[in-house]
Design a protein around this motif. Structure first.
Motif, PDB file in Angstrom:
ATOM      1  N   MET A   1       0.822  -1.214   0.000  1.00 16.11           N
ATOM      2  CA  MET A   1       0.000   0.000   0.000  1.00 16.11           C
ATOM      3  C   MET A   1       0.853   1.260   0.000  1.00 16.11           C
ATOM      4  O   MET A   1       0.443   2.296  -0.544  1.00 16.11           O
ATOM      5  CB  MET A   1      -0.956  -0.016   1.193  1.00 16.11           C
ATOM      6  N   ALA A   2       2.045   1.190   0.553  1.00 13.84           N
ATOM      7  CA  ALA A   2       2.944   2.346   0.503  1.00 13.84           C
ATOM      8  C   ALA A   2       3.332   2.658  -0.936  1.00 13.84           C
ATOM      9  O   ALA A   2       3.384   3.825  -1.344  1.00 13.84           O
ATOM     10  CB  ALA A   2       4.193   2.083   1.350  1.00 13.84           C
ATOM     11  N   LEU A   3       3.600   1.606  -1.726  1.00 14.09           N
ATOM     12  CA  LEU A   3       3.891   1.820  -3.148  1.00 14.09           C
ATOM     13  C   LEU A   3       2.671   2.394  -3.856  1.00 14.09           C
ATOM     14  O   LEU A   3       2.784   3.344  -4.646  1.00 14.09           O
ATOM     15  CB  LEU A   3       4.312   0.509  -3.806  1.00 14.09           C
ATOM     16  N   GLU A   4       1.499   1.837  -3.577  1.00 12.78           N
ATOM     17  CA  GLU A   4       0.269   2.354  -4.195  1.00 12.78           C
ATOM     18  C   GLU A   4       0.061   3.831  -3.868  1.00 12.78           C
ATOM     19  O   GLU A   4      -0.280   4.639  -4.746  1.00 12.78           O
ATOM     20  CB  GLU A   4      -0.937   1.545  -3.709  1.00 12.78           C
ATOM     21  N   ASP A   5       0.280   4.195  -2.589  1.00 14.73           N
ATOM     22  CA  ASP A   5       0.086   5.585  -2.182  1.00 14.73           C
ATOM     23  C   ASP A   5       0.998   6.517  -2.972  1.00 14.73           C
ATOM     24  O   ASP A   5       0.575   7.581  -3.446  1.00 14.73           O
ATOM     25  CB  ASP A   5       0.382   5.739  -0.686  1.00 14.73           C
ATOM     26  N   ARG A   6       2.256   6.116  -3.134  1.00 15.08           N
ATOM     27  CA  ARG A   6       3.207   6.964  -3.855  1.00 15.08           C
ATOM     28  C   ARG A   6       2.838   7.074  -5.339  1.00 15.08           C
ATOM     29  O   ARG A   6       2.964   8.137  -5.940  1.00 15.08           O
ATOM     30  CB  ARG A   6       4.628   6.425  -3.659  1.00 15.08           C
ATOM     31  N   GLN A   7       2.412   5.961  -5.924  1.00 18.15           N
ATOM     32  CA  GLN A   7       1.994   6.019  -7.328  1.00 18.15           C
ATOM     33  C   GLN A   7       0.812   6.968  -7.509  1.00 18.15           C
ATOM     34  O   GLN A   7       0.788   7.785  -8.447  1.00 18.15           O
ATOM     35  CB  GLN A   7       1.604   4.620  -7.823  1.00 18.15           C
ATOM     36  N   GLN A   8      -0.164   6.868  -6.616  1.00 19.14           N
ATOM     37  CA  GLN A   8      -1.363   7.691  -6.775  1.00 19.14           C
ATOM     38  C   GLN A   8      -1.049   9.175  -6.604  1.00 19.14           C
ATOM     39  O   GLN A   8      -1.543  10.020  -7.368  1.00 19.14           O
ATOM     40  CB  GLN A   8      -2.439   7.259  -5.773  1.00 19.14           C
ATOM     41  N   VAL A   9      -0.245   9.502  -5.611  1.00 17.41           N
ATOM     42  CA  VAL A   9       0.110  10.908  -5.408  1.00 17.41           C
ATOM     43  C   VAL A   9       0.900  11.440  -6.590  1.00 17.41           C
ATOM     44  O   VAL A   9       0.704  12.583  -7.038  1.00 17.41           O
ATOM     45  CB  VAL A   9       0.883  11.080  -4.081  1.00 17.41           C
ATOM     46  N   LEU A  10       1.810  10.612  -7.134  1.00 22.54           N
ATOM     47  CA  LEU A  10       2.562  11.010  -8.322  1.00 22.54           C
ATOM     48  C   LEU A  10       1.613  11.327  -9.472  1.00 22.54           C
ATOM     49  O   LEU A  10       1.769  12.337 -10.176  1.00 22.54           O
ATOM     50  CB  LEU A  10       3.525   9.893  -8.706  1.00 22.54           C
ATOM     51  N   LEU A  11       0.615  10.482  -9.671  1.00 15.90           N
ATOM     52  CA  LEU A  11      -0.304  10.664 -10.792  1.00 15.90           C
ATOM     53  C   LEU A  11      -1.234  11.863 -10.602  1.00 15.90           C
ATOM     54  O   LEU A  11      -1.692  12.455 -11.593  1.00 15.90           O
ATOM     55  CB  LEU A  11      -1.113   9.388 -11.024  1.00 15.90           C
ATOM     56  N   THR A  12      -1.521  12.243  -9.362  1.00 19.71           N
ATOM     57  CA  THR A  12      -2.379  13.417  -9.164  1.00 19.71           C
ATOM     58  C   THR A  12      -1.708  14.693  -9.652  1.00 19.71           C
ATOM     59  O   THR A  12      -2.379  15.701  -9.898  1.00 19.71           O
ATOM     60  CB  THR A  12      -2.757  13.602  -7.681  1.00 19.71           C
ATOM     61  N   ALA A  13      -0.386  14.659  -9.804  1.00 19.47           N
ATOM     62  CA  ALA A  13       0.349  15.844 -10.261  1.00 19.47           C
ATOM     63  C   ALA A  13       0.405  15.946 -11.777  1.00 19.47           C
ATOM     64  O   ALA A  13       0.991  16.901 -12.309  1.00 19.47           O
ATOM     65  CB  ALA A  13       1.764  15.827  -9.687  1.00 19.47           C
ATOM     66  N   THR A  14      -0.187  14.990 -12.502  1.00 18.43           N
ATOM     67  CA  THR A  14      -0.078  14.998 -13.960  1.00 18.43           C
ATOM     68  C   THR A  14      -1.227  15.756 -14.618  1.00 18.43           C
ATOM     69  O   THR A  14      -2.341  15.834 -14.078  1.00 18.43           O
ATOM     70  CB  THR A  14      -0.069  13.557 -14.512  1.00 18.43           C
ATOM     71  N   ALA A  15      -0.945  16.272 -15.805  1.00 20.34           N
ATOM     72  CA  ALA A  15      -1.995  16.921 -16.592  1.00 20.34           C
ATOM     73  C   ALA A  15      -3.067  15.917 -16.996  1.00 20.34           C
ATOM     74  O   ALA A  15      -4.251  16.266 -17.096  1.00 20.34           O
ATOM     75  CB  ALA A  15      -1.372  17.565 -17.836  1.00 20.34           C
ATOM     76  N   ASP A  16      -2.658  14.670 -17.226  1.00 25.65           N
ATOM     77  CA  ASP A  16      -3.637  13.658 -17.622  1.00 25.65           C
ATOM     78  C   ASP A  16      -4.652  13.381 -16.509  1.00 25.65           C
ATOM     79  O   ASP A  16      -5.811  13.055 -16.788  1.00 25.65           O
ATOM     80  CB  ASP A  16      -2.929  12.356 -18.015  1.00 25.65           C
ATOM     81  N   HIS A  17      -4.243  13.480 -15.254  1.00 25.51           N
ATOM     82  CA  HIS A  17      -5.196  13.312 -14.150  1.00 25.51           C
ATOM     83  C   HIS A  17      -6.241  14.425 -14.196  1.00 25.51           C
ATOM     84  O   HIS A  17      -7.454  14.172 -14.070  1.00 25.51           O
ATOM     85  CB  HIS A  17      -4.475  13.316 -12.809  1.00 25.51           C
ATOM     86  N   ARG A  18      -5.787  15.649 -14.382  1.00 22.41           N
ATOM     87  CA  ARG A  18      -6.729  16.771 -14.453  1.00 22.41           C
ATOM     88  C   ARG A  18      -7.645  16.622 -15.665  1.00 22.41           C
ATOM     89  O   ARG A  18      -8.846  16.915 -15.602  1.00 22.41           O
ATOM     90  CB  ARG A  18      -5.949  18.091 -14.499  1.00 22.41           C
ATOM     91  N   GLU A  19      -7.085  16.155 -16.777  1.00 20.12           N
ATOM     92  CA  GLU A  19      -7.891  15.928 -17.976  1.00 20.12           C
ATOM     93  C   GLU A  19      -8.937  14.843 -17.734  1.00 20.12           C
ATOM     94  O   GLU A  19     -10.085  14.954 -18.178  1.00 20.12           O
ATOM     95  CB  GLU A  19      -6.984  15.533 -19.138  1.00 20.12           C
ATOM     96  N   ALA A  20      -8.555  13.795 -17.012  1.00 17.47           N
ATOM     97  CA  ALA A  20      -9.494  12.707 -16.731  1.00 17.47           C
ATOM     98  C   ALA A  20     -10.664  13.191 -15.886  1.00 17.47           C
ATOM     99  O   ALA A  20     -11.825  12.814 -16.139  1.00 17.47           O
ATOM    100  CB  ALA A  20      -8.770  11.564 -16.014  1.00 17.47           C
ATOM    101  N   ILE A  21     -10.382  14.010 -14.887  1.00 15.63           N
ATOM    102  CA  ILE A  21     -11.464  14.558 -14.058  1.00 15.63           C
ATOM    103  C   ILE A  21     -12.391  15.432 -14.900  1.00 15.63           C
ATOM    104  O   ILE A  21     -13.625  15.320 -14.834  1.00 15.63           O
ATOM    105  CB  ILE A  21     -10.880  15.374 -12.886  1.00 15.63           C
ATOM    106  N   GLY A  22     -11.790  16.301 -15.733  1.00 15.05           N
ATOM    107  CA  GLY A  22     -12.601  17.165 -16.590  1.00 15.05           C
ATOM    108  C   GLY A  22     -13.442  16.369 -17.575  1.00 15.05           C
ATOM    109  O   GLY A  22     -14.621  16.680 -17.797  1.00 15.05           O
ATOM    110  N   ALA A  23     -12.837  15.346 -18.173  1.00 11.67           N
ATOM    111  CA  ALA A  23     -13.577  14.525 -19.136  1.00 11.67           C
ATOM    112  C   ALA A  23     -14.727  13.783 -18.453  1.00 11.67           C
ATOM    113  O   ALA A  23     -15.816  13.650 -19.025  1.00 11.67           O
ATOM    114  CB  ALA A  23     -12.623  13.523 -19.792  1.00 11.67           C
ATOM    115  N   PHE A  24     -14.499  13.301 -17.233  1.00  7.17           N
ATOM    116  CA  PHE A  24     -15.554  12.608 -16.487  1.00  7.17           C
ATOM    117  C   PHE A  24     -16.719  13.549 -16.212  1.00  7.17           C
ATOM    118  O   PHE A  24     -17.891  13.195 -16.419  1.00  7.17           O
ATOM    119  CB  PHE A  24     -14.986  12.067 -15.178  1.00  7.17           C
ATOM    120  N   LEU A  25     -16.419  14.754 -15.768  1.00 10.40           N
ATOM    121  CA  LEU A  25     -17.471  15.720 -15.450  1.00 10.40           C
ATOM    122  C   LEU A  25     -18.195  16.204 -16.709  1.00 10.40           C
ATOM    123  O   LEU A  25     -19.400  16.461 -16.679  1.00 10.40           O
ATOM    124  CB  LEU A  25     -16.881  16.910 -14.691  1.00 10.40           C
ATOM    125  N   ASP A  26     -17.442  16.301 -17.827  1.00  7.59           N
ATOM    126  CA  ASP A  26     -18.039  16.760 -19.096  1.00  7.59           C
ATOM    127  C   ASP A  26     -18.699  15.633 -19.876  1.00  7.59           C
ATOM    128  O   ASP A  26     -19.273  15.880 -20.947  1.00  7.59           O
ATOM    129  CB  ASP A  26     -16.963  17.413 -19.972  1.00  7.59           C
TER     130      ASP A  26
END
Length: 265
Positions: free
Chosen positions: A231-256
Motif C-alpha cells: 500500500m505504501a507503493l500504491e500511495d506513492r503512485q497515486q500521489v505522483l499521478l495526481t500531479a499529472t496533466a492527464d489526471h486533471r484531464e481525466a477529471i474534466g472529461a468525467f465531469l463533461d
C-alpha cells in the motif's frame, strides 16, 4: 531470409503486434529469433509512445519451445557456452517483465517449454480452444525450473497445481487454463486477434502513465513483504499521478461526459 520476428505498428504507433515468424517449425526458438526478441523487448523501455504489445505466433502454434535441431542452441559445448544459451533465453522473460508496456499473449496450438515461458511472462493470456501448454523442459532431461517458470507459474495458479504441471510436464488445456485463471478467456482461433485488439483498445483508452505504473505496481507487489509495503507503493503512485496533466484531464472529461484526450504528461 525470412525475418524471424515481425513487428506491425497500429493505432498511430500506440500498439505493436509482434509475431513469431517460424511457422515451419512451430515458431521454435533459434538464435536469430531469441536475439530478435531480446532486442525488441529491451528497446521497449525507451519507447513510451508504444503503450501496448500483442505477442502471437504465425501458423498453427504459438511457440513449441527451444529449437533442438539448431546448432546455436546446443547445450553440449561446454559449461560456458551452455550458460550463454541459457541466459540469452532467460533475458527475454526478464525484459518482458521489465518493459513498461502490458503484453497480451495470443496462444494457439503448442506453447511448450520456452514458448510456455513467453506466455508466463506476458501480462494477459488469451487462448484458442486448441492451445496446449506445458513445462516441457523436464522432458529433455532437464529441470522444469527453467526460464522463469518456477517463479511465475506458482504465482499465477498456486503451488500445488504448478508442482503437478512442472513435475509431470502434463499439458494444460485451454479449458483448464481458463478455469485456473492462467488465461483470461478462450475464444475461437479466428477470433483470437480481434479479441486481443479489443482488449488492447480498452487499455489504450486509459491514461498512459497510469497504465505503465499499474504494470509496474502489479509486478512489484506480487513480492511485497507485507500489505503495508504494497500500500505504501500504491500511495506513492497515486500521489505522483495526481500531479499529472492527464489526471486533471481525466477529471474534466468525467465531469463533461466526454472521452479524455491524453497527453502523457
Amino acid at each position: 531470409m525470412t525475418e524471424p520476428l515481425l513487428i506491425e505498428s497500429h493505432r498511430d504507433g500506440a500498439l505493436e503486434i509482434v509475431t513469431l515468424n517460424r511457422p515451419e517449425v512451430l515458431n521454435a526458438l533459434d538464435r536469430p529469433l531469441i536475439d530478435a526478441l531480446n532486442t525488441y523487448f529491451e528497446g521497449l523501455v525507451e519507447r513510451d509512445p508504444v503503450r501496448v504489445v500483442i505477442l502471437r505466433g504465425e501458423g498453427r502454434a504459438f511457440c513449441a519451445g527451444l529449437d533442438l535441431k539448431s546448432p546455436s542452441n546446443s547445450l553440449h559445448t561446454g559449461v560456458r557456452a551452455a550458460l550463454d544459451v541459457q541466459q540469452r533465453i532467460a533475458r527475454i522473460v526478464q525484459r518482458m517483465r521489465r518493459c513498461p508496456q502490458p503484453v497480451i499473449a495470443l496462444v494457439q496450438g503448442a506453447a511448450c517449454g520456452g514458448g510456455f515461458s513467453l506466455a508466463l511472462a506476458s501480462d494477459v493470456r488469451i487462448a484458442a480452444p486448441d492451445a496446449r501448454m506445458n513445462a516441457a523442459y523436464i522432458n529433455i532431461g532437464l529441470s522444469s525450473c527453467d526460464i522463469g517458470c518456477s517463479y511465475l507459474l506458482p504465482r499465477l495458479i498456486g503451488a500445488s497445481v504448478a508442482a503437478e504441471l512442472m513435475l509431470t510436464a502434463r499439458f494444460l488445456t485451454a479449458e483448464r487454463a481458463e478455469k485456473l485463471g492462467f488465461t483470461s478467456e478462450t475464444v475461437a482461433a479466428d477470433k483470437l486477434l480481434d479479441t486481443g485488439l479489443a482488449l488492447a483498445d480498452e487499455m489504450l483508452a486509459k491514461n498512459p502513465m497510469g497504465l505503465r505504473l499499474t504494470k509496474q505496481g502489479l509486478a512489484m507487489n506480487i513480492d511485497a513483504p507485507s500489505l503495508e509495503a504494497a500500500m505504501a507503493l500504491e500511495d506513492r503512485q497515486q500521489v505522483l499521478l495526481t500531479a499529472t496533466a492527464d489526471h486533471r484531464e481525466a477529471i474534466g472529461a468525467f465531469l463533461d461526459k466526454r472521452p479524455p484526450a491524453w497527453r502523457d504528461s
